[in-house]
Design a protein around this motif. Structure first.
Motif, PDB file in Angstrom:
ATOM      1  N   THR A 111       0.832  -1.201   0.000  1.00 32.35           N
ATOM      2  CA  THR A 111       0.000   0.000   0.000  1.00 32.35           C
ATOM      3  C   THR A 111       0.868   1.254   0.000  1.00 32.35           C
ATOM      4  OG1 THR A 111      -1.707  -1.184   1.215  1.00 32.35           O
ATOM      5  CG2 THR A 111      -1.846   1.208   1.243  1.00 32.35           C
ATOM      6  N   ALA A 112       0.456   2.238  -0.794  1.00 36.04           N
ATOM      7  CA  ALA A 112       1.118   3.543  -0.817  1.00 36.04           C
ATOM      8  C   ALA A 112       0.204   4.544  -0.143  1.00 36.04           C
ATOM      9  CB  ALA A 112       1.415   3.967  -2.246  1.00 36.04           C
ATOM     10  N   ARG A 113       0.626   5.049   0.999  1.00 35.88           N
ATOM     11  CA  ARG A 113      -0.133   6.086   1.706  1.00 35.88           C
ATOM     12  C   ARG A 113       0.597   7.425   1.675  1.00 35.88           C
ATOM     13  NH1 ARG A 113      -1.529   1.431   4.703  1.00 35.88           N
ATOM     14  NH2 ARG A 113      -3.801   1.183   4.749  1.00 35.88           N
ATOM     15  N   GLU A 114       1.715   7.443   0.948  1.00 32.13           N
ATOM     16  CA  GLU A 114       2.551   8.636   0.917  1.00 32.13           C
ATOM     17  C   GLU A 114       3.188   8.771  -0.461  1.00 32.13           C
ATOM     18  OE1 GLU A 114       6.736  10.048   3.035  1.00 32.13           O
ATOM     19  OE2 GLU A 114       5.691   8.290   3.798  1.00 32.13           O
ATOM     20  N   VAL A 115       3.384  10.009  -0.877  1.00 32.11           N
ATOM     21  CA  VAL A 115       4.090  10.327  -2.119  1.00 32.11           C
ATOM     22  C   VAL A 115       5.289  11.179  -1.730  1.00 32.11           C
ATOM     23  CG1 VAL A 115       3.961  11.511  -4.348  1.00 32.11           C
ATOM     24  CG2 VAL A 115       1.975  10.253  -3.492  1.00 32.11           C
ATOM     25  N   THR A 116       6.436  10.878  -2.327  1.00 35.60           N
ATOM     26  CA  THR A 116       7.638  11.657  -2.070  1.00 35.60           C
ATOM     27  C   THR A 116       8.198  12.156  -3.388  1.00 35.60           C
ATOM     28  OG1 THR A 116       9.764  11.662  -0.913  1.00 35.60           O
ATOM     29  CG2 THR A 116       9.224   9.681  -2.155  1.00 35.60           C
ATOM     30  N   ALA A 132      -4.528  10.098   1.856  1.00 30.63           N
ATOM     31  CA  ALA A 132      -5.473  10.756   2.762  1.00 30.63           C
ATOM     32  C   ALA A 132      -6.442  11.669   2.016  1.00 30.63           C
ATOM     33  CB  ALA A 132      -4.709  11.560   3.819  1.00 30.63           C
ATOM     34  N   GLN A 133      -5.979  12.251   0.903  1.00 30.08           N
ATOM     35  CA  GLN A 133      -6.836  13.114   0.099  1.00 30.08           C
ATOM     36  C   GLN A 133      -6.459  12.964  -1.362  1.00 30.08           C
ATOM     37  OE1 GLN A 133      -5.965  16.846   1.943  1.00 30.08           O
ATOM     38  NE2 GLN A 133      -4.235  17.277   0.627  1.00 30.08           N
ATOM     39  N   THR A 134      -7.368  13.339  -2.232  1.00 28.68           N
ATOM     40  CA  THR A 134      -7.093  13.283  -3.661  1.00 28.68           C
ATOM     41  C   THR A 134      -5.907  14.187  -3.961  1.00 28.68           C
ATOM     42  OG1 THR A 134      -9.421  12.862  -4.104  1.00 28.68           O
ATOM     43  CG2 THR A 134      -8.073  13.611  -5.952  1.00 28.68           C
ATOM     44  N   SER A 135      -4.938  13.648  -4.694  1.00 30.36           N
ATOM     45  CA  SER A 135      -3.695  14.366  -4.957  1.00 30.36           C
ATOM     46  C   SER A 135      -3.305  14.243  -6.412  1.00 30.36           C
ATOM     47  CB  SER A 135      -2.564  13.789  -4.097  1.00 30.36           C
ATOM     48  OG  SER A 135      -2.858  13.900  -2.733  1.00 30.36           O
ATOM     49  N   SER A 136      -2.547  15.217  -6.866  1.00 26.22           N
ATOM     50  CA  SER A 136      -1.972  15.199  -8.198  1.00 26.22           C
ATOM     51  C   SER A 136      -0.523  14.778  -8.072  1.00 26.22           C
ATOM     52  CB  SER A 136      -2.078  16.591  -8.823  1.00 26.22           C
ATOM     53  OG  SER A 136      -1.525  16.578 -10.110  1.00 26.22           O
ATOM     54  N   VAL A 137      -0.152  13.696  -8.742  1.00 26.10           N
ATOM     55  CA  VAL A 137       1.240  13.247  -8.748  1.00 26.10           C
ATOM     56  C   VAL A 137       1.794  13.460 -10.144  1.00 26.10           C
ATOM     57  CG1 VAL A 137       0.964  11.603  -6.858  1.00 26.10           C
ATOM     58  CG2 VAL A 137       0.581  10.843  -9.197  1.00 26.10           C
ATOM     59  N   ASP A 193       7.760  12.422  -8.898  1.00 29.62           N
ATOM     60  CA  ASP A 193       7.153  11.905  -7.673  1.00 29.62           C
ATOM     61  C   ASP A 193       7.273  10.394  -7.648  1.00 29.62           C
ATOM     62  OD1 ASP A 193       6.367  14.414  -6.749  1.00 29.62           O
ATOM     63  OD2 ASP A 193       4.394  14.286  -7.701  1.00 29.62           O
ATOM     64  N   ALA A 194       7.164   9.840  -6.445  1.00 29.97           N
ATOM     65  CA  ALA A 194       7.185   8.385  -6.290  1.00 29.97           C
ATOM     66  C   ALA A 194       6.254   8.000  -5.154  1.00 29.97           C
ATOM     67  CB  ALA A 194       8.599   7.884  -6.012  1.00 29.97           C
ATOM     68  N   PHE A 195       5.572   6.883  -5.335  1.00 33.39           N
ATOM     69  CA  PHE A 195       4.746   6.312  -4.271  1.00 33.39           C
ATOM     70  C   PHE A 195       5.674   5.555  -3.322  1.00 33.39           C
ATOM     71  CE2 PHE A 195       1.745   6.501  -7.871  1.00 33.39           C
ATOM     72  CZ  PHE A 195       0.737   7.243  -7.286  1.00 33.39           C
ATOM     73  N   VAL A 196       5.485   5.750  -2.017  1.00 33.92           N
ATOM     74  CA  VAL A 196       6.241   5.032  -1.003  1.00 33.92           C
ATOM     75  C   VAL A 196       5.376   3.853  -0.569  1.00 33.92           C
ATOM     76  CG1 VAL A 196       7.367   5.159   1.240  1.00 33.92           C
ATOM     77  CG2 VAL A 196       7.311   7.184  -0.242  1.00 33.92           C
ATOM     78  N   LEU A 197       5.814   2.633  -0.888  1.00 31.61           N
ATOM     79  CA  LEU A 197       5.018   1.449  -0.568  1.00 31.61           C
ATOM     80  C   LEU A 197       5.284   0.962   0.855  1.00 31.61           C
ATOM     81  CD1 LEU A 197       5.241  -0.667  -3.860  1.00 31.61           C
ATOM     82  CD2 LEU A 197       3.726   1.238  -3.280  1.00 31.61           C
ATOM     83  N   GLN A 235       9.526  -0.099  -0.842  1.00 33.68           N
ATOM     84  CA  GLN A 235       9.900   0.223  -2.212  1.00 33.68           C
ATOM     85  C   GLN A 235       9.347   1.580  -2.634  1.00 33.68           C
ATOM     86  OE1 GLN A 235       8.469  -3.306  -4.381  1.00 33.68           O
ATOM     87  NE2 GLN A 235      10.635  -3.738  -4.803  1.00 33.68           N
ATOM     88  N   LEU A 236      10.035   2.188  -3.598  1.00 35.05           N
ATOM     89  CA  LEU A 236       9.566   3.415  -4.232  1.00 35.05           C
ATOM     90  C   LEU A 236       9.134   3.088  -5.649  1.00 35.05           C
ATOM     91  CD1 LEU A 236      12.261   6.085  -3.272  1.00 35.05           C
ATOM     92  CD2 LEU A 236       9.998   5.764  -2.271  1.00 35.05           C
ATOM     93  N   VAL A 237       7.955   3.584  -6.037  1.00 36.62           N
ATOM     94  CA  VAL A 237       7.461   3.403  -7.403  1.00 36.62           C
ATOM     95  C   VAL A 237       7.395   4.785  -8.043  1.00 36.62           C
ATOM     96  CG1 VAL A 237       5.584   2.599  -8.862  1.00 36.62           C
ATOM     97  CG2 VAL A 237       6.162   1.333  -6.780  1.00 36.62           C
ATOM     98  N   GLU A 238       8.297   5.001  -8.996  1.00 34.02           N
ATOM     99  CA  GLU A 238       8.412   6.282  -9.695  1.00 34.02           C
ATOM    100  C   GLU A 238       7.228   6.509 -10.622  1.00 34.02           C
ATOM    101  OE1 GLU A 238      11.488   8.265 -12.949  1.00 34.02           O
ATOM    102  OE2 GLU A 238      12.010   6.396 -11.947  1.00 34.02           O
ATOM    103  N   VAL A 239       6.719   7.734 -10.658  1.00 37.15           N
ATOM    104  CA  VAL A 239       5.616   8.125 -11.533  1.00 37.15           C
ATOM    105  C   VAL A 239       6.195   8.665 -12.839  1.00 37.15           C
ATOM    106  CG1 VAL A 239       3.640   9.672 -11.822  1.00 37.15           C
ATOM    107  CG2 VAL A 239       4.116   8.647  -9.579  1.00 37.15           C
ATOM    108  N   VAL A 240       5.722   8.106 -13.961  1.00 29.85           N
ATOM    109  CA  VAL A 240       6.169   8.528 -15.285  1.00 29.85           C
ATOM    110  C   VAL A 240       4.947   8.964 -16.090  1.00 29.85           C
ATOM    111  CG1 VAL A 240       7.317   7.781 -17.409  1.00 29.85           C
ATOM    112  CG2 VAL A 240       8.070   6.872 -15.206  1.00 29.85           C
TER     113      VAL A 240
END
Length: 145
Positions: free
Chosen positions: A5-10, A46-51, A55-59, A63-68
């Motif tokens: 689960t990704a609950r954070e974006v970095t 926690a809220q609708t976000s624009s990535v 940016d990367a999802f923190v699982l 692991q980090l999943v990079e947004v392309v």
């Protein structure tokens, strides 16, 4: 089976894996996504976000999943860019601003308006990374800034 689960974006230009998403798909709160390596994970923010790019999802597994940004159907706009950009912005249309062109998502109404204004238009396929809102990071909605 429990999904990571990704609950954070970095902000990270490097990830252990990547997920490629269109502009519209990069605006999310809760959704199951699949990485390029075929790993499924749950985005549960926690809220609708624009990535976006960088940016990367923190699982939950570390692991980090990079947004392309994915390639998508766009309209390349050239001509009197300051004037054309004003008209695009006046219609609250997301716009990628570059030194020699503007990019917007294909839309027949915008195409007709821009033709009327004398723009030169060309259909292209490219990643779409429009400007964010002036009052916040990424997309903004409404006027309660």
């Amino acid at each position: 089976m429990d999904l990571p689960t990704a609950r954070e974006v970095t902000h990270s230009h490097h990830g252990d894996d990547r997920v490629t998403l269109t502009y519209d798909a990069r605006f999310l709160r809760r959704k199951v996504l699949t990485t390029e390596a075929g790993i499924q994970f749950l985005v549960d923010l926690a809220q609708t976000s624009s990535v976006g790019q960088g940016d990367a999802f923190v699982l939950s597994n570390g692991q980090l999943v990079e947004v392309v940004p994915a390639s998508e159907a766009l309209l390349e706009v050239t001509g009197d860019l300051p004037r054309l950009a004003w008209h695009i912005g006046n219609r609250h249309t997301p716009c990628q601003v570059e030194p020699d062109r503007l990019l917007i998502q294909r839309d027949h109404v915008m195409r007709d308006m821009l033709n009327t204004l004398g723009a030169t238009l060309r259909d292209i396929e490219a990643p779409f990374t429009p400007e964010g809102g002036a009052y916040g990071h990424g997309r903004t909605h409404g006027h309660s800034h």
